[in-house]
Structure formats: structure tokens, C-alpha cells
Write an enzyme that holds these catalytic residues in place. Structure first.
Site, PDB file in Angstrom:
ATOM      1  N   THR A   1     -44.904  47.673 -54.917  1.00  0.00           N
ATOM      2  CA  THR A   1     -45.896  48.277 -54.033  1.00  0.00           C
ATOM      3  C   THR A   1     -46.980  49.010 -54.810  1.00  0.00           C
ATOM      4  O   THR A   1     -46.731  49.497 -55.925  1.00  0.00           O
ATOM      5  CB  THR A   1     -45.177  49.265 -53.085  1.00  0.00           C
ATOM      6  OG1 THR A   1     -46.154  50.081 -52.441  1.00  0.00           O
ATOM      7  CG2 THR A   1     -44.240  50.204 -53.847  1.00  0.00           C
ATOM      8  N   ASP A   2     -48.158  49.136 -54.189  1.00  0.00           N
ATOM      9  CA  ASP A   2     -49.236  49.915 -54.812  1.00  0.00           C
ATOM     10  C   ASP A   2     -48.864  51.400 -54.936  1.00  0.00           C
ATOM     11  O   ASP A   2     -49.425  52.124 -55.767  1.00  0.00           O
ATOM     12  CB  ASP A   2     -50.550  49.747 -54.027  1.00  0.00           C
ATOM     13  CG  ASP A   2     -50.447  50.060 -52.543  1.00  0.00           C
ATOM     14  OD1 ASP A   2     -49.390  50.540 -52.088  1.00  0.00           O
ATOM     15  OD2 ASP A   2     -51.448  49.822 -51.829  1.00  0.00           O
ATOM     16  N   GLU A   3     -47.932  51.863 -54.096  1.00  0.00           N
ATOM     17  CA  GLU A   3     -47.629  53.302 -54.047  1.00  0.00           C
ATOM     18  C   GLU A   3     -47.068  53.862 -55.353  1.00  0.00           C
ATOM     19  O   GLU A   3     -47.088  55.070 -55.542  1.00  0.00           O
ATOM     20  CB  GLU A   3     -46.596  53.580 -52.946  1.00  0.00           C
ATOM     21  CG  GLU A   3     -47.080  53.218 -51.579  1.00  0.00           C
ATOM     22  CD  GLU A   3     -46.267  53.918 -50.489  1.00  0.00           C
ATOM     23  OE1 GLU A   3     -46.165  53.337 -49.420  1.00  0.00           O
ATOM     24  OE2 GLU A   3     -45.746  55.011 -50.714  1.00  0.00           O
TER      25      GLU A   3
ATOM     26  N   TYR B   1     -39.488  57.375 -51.999  1.00  0.00           N
ATOM     27  CA  TYR B   1     -39.590  55.913 -51.911  1.00  0.00           C
ATOM     28  C   TYR B   1     -40.327  55.346 -53.113  1.00  0.00           C
ATOM     29  O   TYR B   1     -39.830  54.447 -53.814  1.00  0.00           O
ATOM     30  CB  TYR B   1     -40.298  55.501 -50.606  1.00  0.00           C
ATOM     31  CG  TYR B   1     -40.850  54.102 -50.647  1.00  0.00           C
ATOM     32  CD1 TYR B   1     -40.009  53.001 -50.735  1.00  0.00           C
ATOM     33  CD2 TYR B   1     -42.238  53.872 -50.625  1.00  0.00           C
ATOM     34  CE1 TYR B   1     -40.514  51.710 -50.808  1.00  0.00           C
ATOM     35  CE2 TYR B   1     -42.741  52.586 -50.693  1.00  0.00           C
ATOM     36  CZ  TYR B   1     -41.881  51.508 -50.786  1.00  0.00           C
ATOM     37  OH  TYR B   1     -42.382  50.235 -50.864  1.00  0.00           O
TER      38      TYR B   1
ATOM     39  N   LYS C   1     -39.115  52.873 -56.284  1.00  0.00           N
ATOM     40  CA  LYS C   1     -39.731  51.578 -56.599  1.00  0.00           C
ATOM     41  C   LYS C   1     -40.308  51.592 -58.017  1.00  0.00           C
ATOM     42  O   LYS C   1     -40.217  50.592 -58.742  1.00  0.00           O
ATOM     43  CB  LYS C   1     -40.843  51.248 -55.588  1.00  0.00           C
ATOM     44  CG  LYS C   1     -40.372  50.859 -54.213  1.00  0.00           C
ATOM     45  CD  LYS C   1     -39.532  49.597 -54.153  1.00  0.00           C
ATOM     46  CE  LYS C   1     -40.330  48.330 -54.297  1.00  0.00           C
ATOM     47  NZ  LYS C   1     -39.467  47.114 -54.089  1.00  0.00           N
TER      48      LYS C   1
HETATM   49  O1  DAU Z   1     -48.816  50.546 -49.729  1.00  0.00           O
HETATM   50  C1  DAU Z   1     -47.710  49.746 -49.536  1.00  0.00           C
HETATM   51  C2  DAU Z   1     -46.705  50.515 -48.762  1.00  0.00           C
HETATM   52  O2  DAU Z   1     -47.193  50.619 -47.462  1.00  0.00           O
HETATM   53  C3  DAU Z   1     -45.330  49.904 -48.778  1.00  0.00           C
HETATM   54  O3  DAU Z   1     -44.826  49.913 -50.065  1.00  0.00           O
HETATM   55  C4  DAU Z   1     -44.407  50.715 -47.889  1.00  0.00           C
HETATM   56  O4  DAU Z   1     -43.146  50.107 -47.845  1.00  0.00           O
HETATM   57  C5  DAU Z   1     -44.988  50.803 -46.541  1.00  0.00           C
HETATM   58  O5  DAU Z   1     -44.155  51.616 -45.728  1.00  0.00           O
HETATM   59  C6  DAU Z   1     -46.399  51.346 -46.566  1.00  0.00           C
HETATM   60  O6  DAU Z   1     -46.428  52.750 -46.836  1.00  0.00           O
HETATM   61  P1  DAU Z   1     -47.360  53.722 -46.005  1.00  0.00           P
HETATM   62  O7  DAU Z   1     -46.787  55.073 -46.066  1.00  0.00           O
HETATM   63  O8  DAU Z   1     -48.784  53.561 -46.401  1.00  0.00           O
HETATM   64  O9  DAU Z   1     -47.211  53.047 -44.533  1.00  0.00           O
HETATM   65  P2  DAU Z   1     -47.031  53.706 -43.093  1.00  0.00           P
HETATM   66  O10 DAU Z   1     -47.216  52.629 -42.100  1.00  0.00           O
HETATM   67  O11 DAU Z   1     -45.807  54.531 -43.003  1.00  0.00           O
HETATM   68  O12 DAU Z   1     -48.274  54.693 -43.003  1.00  0.00           O
HETATM   69  C7  DAU Z   1     -49.600  54.207 -43.106  1.00  0.00           C
HETATM   70  C8  DAU Z   1     -50.539  55.377 -42.941  1.00  0.00           C
HETATM   71  O13 DAU Z   1     -50.469  55.837 -41.580  1.00  0.00           O
HETATM   72  C9  DAU Z   1     -50.191  56.582 -43.797  1.00  0.00           C
HETATM   73  O14 DAU Z   1     -51.392  57.242 -44.190  1.00  0.00           O
HETATM   74  C10 DAU Z   1     -49.393  57.479 -42.871  1.00  0.00           C
HETATM   75  C11 DAU Z   1     -50.021  57.190 -41.509  1.00  0.00           C
HETATM   76  N1  DAU Z   1     -49.114  57.290 -40.362  1.00  0.00           N
HETATM   77  C12 DAU Z   1     -47.917  56.644 -40.438  1.00  0.00           C
HETATM   78  C13 DAU Z   1     -47.014  56.701 -39.395  1.00  0.00           C
HETATM   79  C14 DAU Z   1     -45.681  56.009 -39.476  1.00  0.00           C
HETATM   80  C15 DAU Z   1     -49.474  57.981 -39.220  1.00  0.00           C
HETATM   81  O15 DAU Z   1     -50.596  58.552 -39.146  1.00  0.00           O
HETATM   82  N2  DAU Z   1     -48.591  58.048 -38.186  1.00  0.00           N
HETATM   83  C16 DAU Z   1     -47.369  57.439 -38.230  1.00  0.00           C
HETATM   84  O16 DAU Z   1     -46.613  57.550 -37.225  1.00  0.00           O
END
Ligand code: DAU
Length: 340
Positions: A125-127, A152, A156
Site C-alpha cells: 500500500t501507499d500508506e 496497519y 505492512k
Molecule cells: O491507500 C491505500 C489504503 O487505502 C489501503 O492500504 C487500506 O487498506 C485502505 O483501508 C485505505 O486506507 P484509508 O484509511 O485511506 O481508507 P478509508 O476508506 O478507511 O478512508 C479513506 C478516507 O476517508 C480517510 O481520509 C479517512 C476517511 N474516512 C474513512 C471512513 C471509514 C471518513 O471520513 N469516514 C469514514 O467513515
């Protein structure tokens, strides 16, 4: 060609299995999957009787099941997806992330070395690179220093280092891809976009971490699968390739507003909730290496990806509805309604 796919019942792994079976008539795939909350047999119900496909239930951190799977299946290529992936869950409970992502990857590396695979492809992942300030135009390259900031991404990052170590120390023919945020069918409804789409379809609000100005890059999962296919067939052992979209950078709020427009709902559907601790501000990848060296391009724009995703979730309520109950409701309540 014999492919061992780990985590093939998950979101990206199941899309990859569909992709490979469609593209290559003469392959064998063995799917090693622990069947966690995110590993859903329904993701592969359409191909489970395909003679080219077999399934082993098992934990990649369990050395005995890993060794048995390699010994019996004798893979040529391993594509390693199996991982705990949700950042918010890693904040609440890091241990399982270390076990699956770091120890599990190492168990696979040991077996891949013992059984002389021709390629071990590690999906990352980019993270692992940390985060970028919102006012910066920086884009990471494959040479950027690691700087993970969540349990996380730390787990990774550790796995990436072990994969590289097996190349340098033992000559294992590895490749690594670090990818942007994926979206598409079969995505478990805990991450921002599938959560938003299914909530809107249920008439519920979209929980947004404030102030919603964080930036992610969104790649349609089929583009990720085609990138991995290019790396496995044409990539150079020992190399890392970034995979990302060509979309303009948008904040979370802008992306959700696009989604609401597609779904013909108003911005009153957005509800600000408590922020994620240590929330990464921005991810931005320079993916020119894979384009230059392997000729890969993403095919789908963000608008098209969102439209396809909304269409799929609208037509496949029977897939996601059952997921939003039981353990999921406990998680949802803890994460969004009672978290201190
Ligand atoms: O960048 C790649 C990564 O993207 C993957 O390695 C991870 O497995 C994947 O979970 C994802 O990580 P993020 O933390 O970026 O994805 P997430 O969908 O959890 O969150 C995306 C953005 O939206 C982040 O800035 C947090 C925000 N968010 C997330 C959730 C779940 C919200 O504002 N509300 C939410 O309920």
C-alpha cells in the site's frame, strides 16, 4: 501456470481471481484464505466450481498449513493479498495486524523459498510512506523513505522490508506493488466509499471525519488487477512498482459530493463524526515507473469508477445487506456511535 493467491476471498483478491480466470484459460489457482470477517465466499460463488480453482481454508501465520499448501499445490507464482487492511480496526486492536500482515508474510516467504517459486508478488500500500502535507505538491516515488503512521501501515511496512530482505539475502524472485486506495465491487462496507454508498442506499448518513479535506487517490480495482498482471508477467525481480490512478486530486468531501450527485442525494446526507487518531492527511503516488517500464495505464476515470460502483452496489443489495449485521453492527456502534 499455477497461482497461489492468498486472501482470495477478500475484496482485491477476489477481483484478481475473476480477472485471471477470465484472461487465462490454462491456469490453476489455489486460494488460501483464513475466512475472516472480510473474507466472503459469496465473492467467488460464480467460479467456485471452476475446475481451475481450488480453495484452502487457513491462516498464513500458521506455518503448518502454509507448508502443506505449498507442498500439495506446488505453485509457480504467489500473489499475496491476505492482510488485515482497515486502519480504524488497527487502531482499536493492532495485534492481529502484526500476526497476519507481518508474521503471515514471513511464513509465506519461508515456504516460497523452500519450494523455489518463480515469483513472489507482494501486494502492498501507499500508506507505508506515511503522509504528505495538504499544501505540498510532493508525490512519492519508489525511492521515497518509509514513514508509516498507523499500526496497519507499520505492519505492512514491516512486511515490505521482509519481502525485500528475502530478495537480497536469499535471491527469492520477489516483486512489490504499492497501490493507492482501491474501489469497486465486492468491497467490504467498512471503508469510506462502500460505507457511504450502502448507507445512502439504506437512507442513512455518510460518516465523515472532520474536516473532510484529507486527500486520497482512488483506483478502480480492475486497474489494480491489470497492474499486478503486468508486474507478474513483465516486472523485474527485486523491483517495486507504484500503482495509482490518473485522476485529479480531490478531498474526501469533494469525492463524497460527487457520489451524492451520482446518487441524486443532497449534501445533508453528510454527517461529521469523531476523527481518526493520527489521521494521514494526503497520499500521492508518482506511478510513472510502471507506465514507462511495463506500459501499464489505468483505464477508468474517477467518475466512471464511482458510477460503476454505485451501479454494482445498487444491483447487489443481496451481497452487502447480510454483511451489515452481527459483528459489523458492533464495530459500527463502537467506531461511530460510542467511541470516546
Ligand atoms: O491507500 C491505500 C489504503 O487505502 C489501503 O492500504 C487500506 O487498506 C485502505 O483501508 C485505505 O486506507 P484509508 O484509511 O485511506 O481508507 P478509508 O476508506 O478507511 O478512508 C479513506 C478516507 O476517508 C480517510 O481520509 C479517512 C476517511 N474516512 C474513512 C471512513 C471509514 C471518513 O471520513 N469516514 C469514514 O467513515
Amino acid at each position: 501456470m499455477r497461482f497461489l493467491i492468498t486472501g482470495g476471498l477478500g475484496f482485491i483478491g477476489s477481483n484478481m481471481i475473476h480477472y485471471l480466470l477470465k484472461k487465462y484459460p490454462d491456469i490453476s489457482i489455489c486460494n488460501l484464505d483464513k475466512m475472516t470477517y472480510a473474507g466472503n465466499p459469496a465473492n467467488l460463488s460464480d467460479i467456485e466450481n471452476d475446475p481451475r480453482y481450488s480453495f484452502v481454508k487457513g491462516d498464513i501465520a500458521d506455518a503448518a498449513i502454509v507448508e502443506k499448501t505449498f507442498a500439495e499445490f506446488q505453485p509457480d507464482v504467489v500473489i499475496h493479498f491476505a492482510a488485515e487492511t482497515h486502519v480504524d480496526r488497527s487502531i482499536a486492536d493492532p495485534d492481529v495486524f502484526i500476526r497476519s500482515n507481518t508474521i503471515g508474510t514471513h511464513e509465506l516467504l519461508k515456504a516460497a523459498k523452500a519450494h523455489n517459486v518463480t515469483r513472489f508478488h507482494h501486494v502492498s500500500t501507499d500508506e507505508v510512506y506515511g503522509h504528505i502535507a495538504l499544501d505540498s505538491d510532493e508525490r512519492w516515488t519508489e525511492e521515497s523513505p518509509y514513514g508509516p503512521r498507523s499500526p496497519y501501515s507499520a505492519s505492512k511496512a514491516a512486511s515490505d522490508h521482509f519481502v525485500r530482505a528475502y530478495y537480497h539475502t536469499y535471491g527469492l524472485p520477489i516483486t512489490i506493488s504499492n497501490c493507492a486506495n482501491n474501489i469497486g465491487p465486492y468491497m467490504y462496507p467498512e471503508k469510506l466509499l462502500p460505507l457511504a454508498i450502502t448507507n445512502i442506499l439504506e437512507g442513512k448518513k455518510v460518516p465523515m471525519y472532520p474536516p473532510g479535506n484529507q486527500v486520497r487517490e482512488w483506483l478502480y480495482v480492475e486497474d489494480h488487477c491489470s497492474a499486478i498482471d503486468s508486474i507478474v508477467s513483465k516486472g523485474i525481480p527485486g523491483e517495486t512498482y507504484f500503482v495509482g490512478p490518473d485522476n485529479p486530486q480531490l478531498s474526501n468531501l469533494e469525492v463524497i459530493k460527487k457520489l451524492l450527485a451520482i446518487m441524486e442525494r443532497g449534501e445533508d446526507m453528510i454527517e461529521f463524526v469523531k476523527d481518526r487518531p493520527g489521521h494521514d492527511q494526503k497520499y500521492a503516488l508518482d506511478h510513472s515507473k510502471i507506465t514507462r517500464e511495463l506500459g501499464w495505464h489505468p483505464r477508468y476515470s474517477l467518475d466512471e469508477s464511482l458510477e460503476r460502483m454505485v451501479d454494482w452496489y445498487t444491483k447487489n443489495e443481496a451481497w452487502w445487506k447480510p454483511l451489515k449485521s452481527g459483528e459489523y453492527l458492533e464495530y459500527y456502534t463502537q467506531q461511530y456511535l460510542t467511541r470516546e
